[in-house]
Enzyme design. Structure first.
Site, PDB file in Angstrom:
ATOM      1  CB  SER A   1     -47.014 -26.744 -54.787  1.00 15.46           C
ATOM      2  OG  SER A   1     -46.658 -25.777 -53.835  1.00 15.46           O
TER       3      SER A   1
ATOM      4  CE1 TYR B   1     -42.884 -25.285 -58.152  1.00 16.06           C
ATOM      5  CE2 TYR B   1     -44.457 -24.554 -56.813  1.00 16.06           C
ATOM      6  CZ  TYR B   1     -43.551 -25.438 -56.949  1.00 16.06           C
ATOM      7  OH  TYR B   1     -43.511 -26.454 -56.183  1.00 16.06           O
TER       8      TYR B   1
END
Ligand SMILES: NC(=O)c1ccc[n+]([C@@H]2O[C@H](COP(=O)([O-])OP(=O)(O)OC[C@H]3O[C@@H](n4cnc5c(N)ncnc54)[C@H](O)[C@@H]3O)[C@@H](O)[C@H]2O)c1
Length: 277
Positions: A156, A169
């Site tokens: 990401s 995350y």
């Protein structure tokens, strides 16, 4: 000839979103597919999980392209389950060349000191350890083929820089970059390439939900998708709020194809310029 004609690709999180798109895009270019998905709600996730019907739809769309697919419900938190799916897929389809370690979750959003240990551990288990288990189960098969291969890990933009309120995350997505780089070294002698992709916001159920709208628009009581769009645009250099799953699939396909035959160890942003902003 398709760009991955005659190859077999293993994709995790393939029931919907980016994983389904990768299955279809690789199948369009000639690959057969091994797919898994947990097909369950994720505890702590503020959005509904994929379903077995979703996975069946991926199967239908791949078969509509006249490609073969082995698809099973399995959890990347469980190595035996992952291994069973890959072993079955290779037994039926004959080989393994490409891995897309794509399965991932987004859970509670809070400052680091307010995240529970359970939320932290679940995130690392799926988004970091799940990627390692996927690779661990797949690597022996790719090596056995003797033809080299391509492992593509979905990280990401949160694997390249920090965002407040999602340290679990961010940590997992940075962690897979370390795994990618290490695997790139370990597997280079076998001509197995390992790269990661770093998307900006992607238009999938992971983000098209009220919790994400709230994260992006804490200033509003009940933010809508339009409010989210305004905040999402600001993150990117190109004036768009998000990319589509197929934009990530095209990067997976590139890494999987012969066009990328000497590219390994590379973290590739597919992020509308967010990383340079
Ligand atoms: N959507 C975004 O904005 C965005 C941005 C950057 C990176 N990503 C990453 O892209 C990847 C794909 O996400 P998406 O956007 O398609 O979201 P999604 O929620 O639509 O798809 C994720 C899939 O992974 C599956 N999954 C979740 N936990 C699993 C487990 N334990 N075992 C097996 N399968 C599991 C889900 O069931 C789902 O089908 C994820 O790794 C995500 O972190 C997403």
């Amino acid at each position: 000839m398709g760009r991955v004609e005659g190859k077999v690709a293993f994709i995790t999180g393939a029931a919907r979103g980016q994983g389904r798109s990768h299955a279809i895009r690789l199948a369009e270019e000639g690959a057969d597919i091994i797919a898994l998905d947990v097909c369950e709600d994720t505890p702590g996730a503020p959005y509904a999980g994929a379903t077995e019907e979703d996975l069946a739809e991926t199967v239908r769309q791949v078969e509509a392209l006249d490609r073969r697919i082995v698809a099973e419900k399995a959890d990347v938190r469980n190595f035996d389950q992952v291994k069973a799916v890959v072993d079955k897929g290779v037994a039926e389809l004959g080989r393994l060349d490409i891995v897309s370690a794509n399965a991932g979750i987004s859970t509670a959003m809070a400052h680091s000191e307010d995240l529970s240990e359970e939320i932290w551990n679940d995130m690392i288990d799926v988004n970091l350890s799940g990627v390692w288990r996927t690779c661990k189960a797949a690597i022996p098969h790719i090596k056995a083929g003797g033809n080299g291969g391509s492992i593509v890990i979905t990280s990401s933009d949160a694997g390249l820089f920090a965002y407040e309120n999602i340290s679990h995350y961010v940590s997992a997505k940075h962690g897979v970059v370390g795994l990618m780089r290490t695997l790139a070294l370990e597997l280079a002698p076998d001509m197995i390439r390992v790269n990661s992709i770093h998307p900006t916001t992607v238009n999938t159920p992971m983000v098209t939900n009220e919790a994400t709208y709230k994260l992006f628009r804490p200033d509003l009581e009940n933010p809508t998708v339009e409010d989210f769009k305004q905040a999402a645009v600001v993150m990117n250099a190109l004036p768009i709020p998000w990319v589509e799953p197929v934009d990530i699939s095209n990067a997976v396909l590139f890494f999987a194809s012969e066009e990328a035959r000497y590219i390994t160890g590379v973290p590739l942003p597919v992020d509308a310029g967010a990383a340079v902003k």
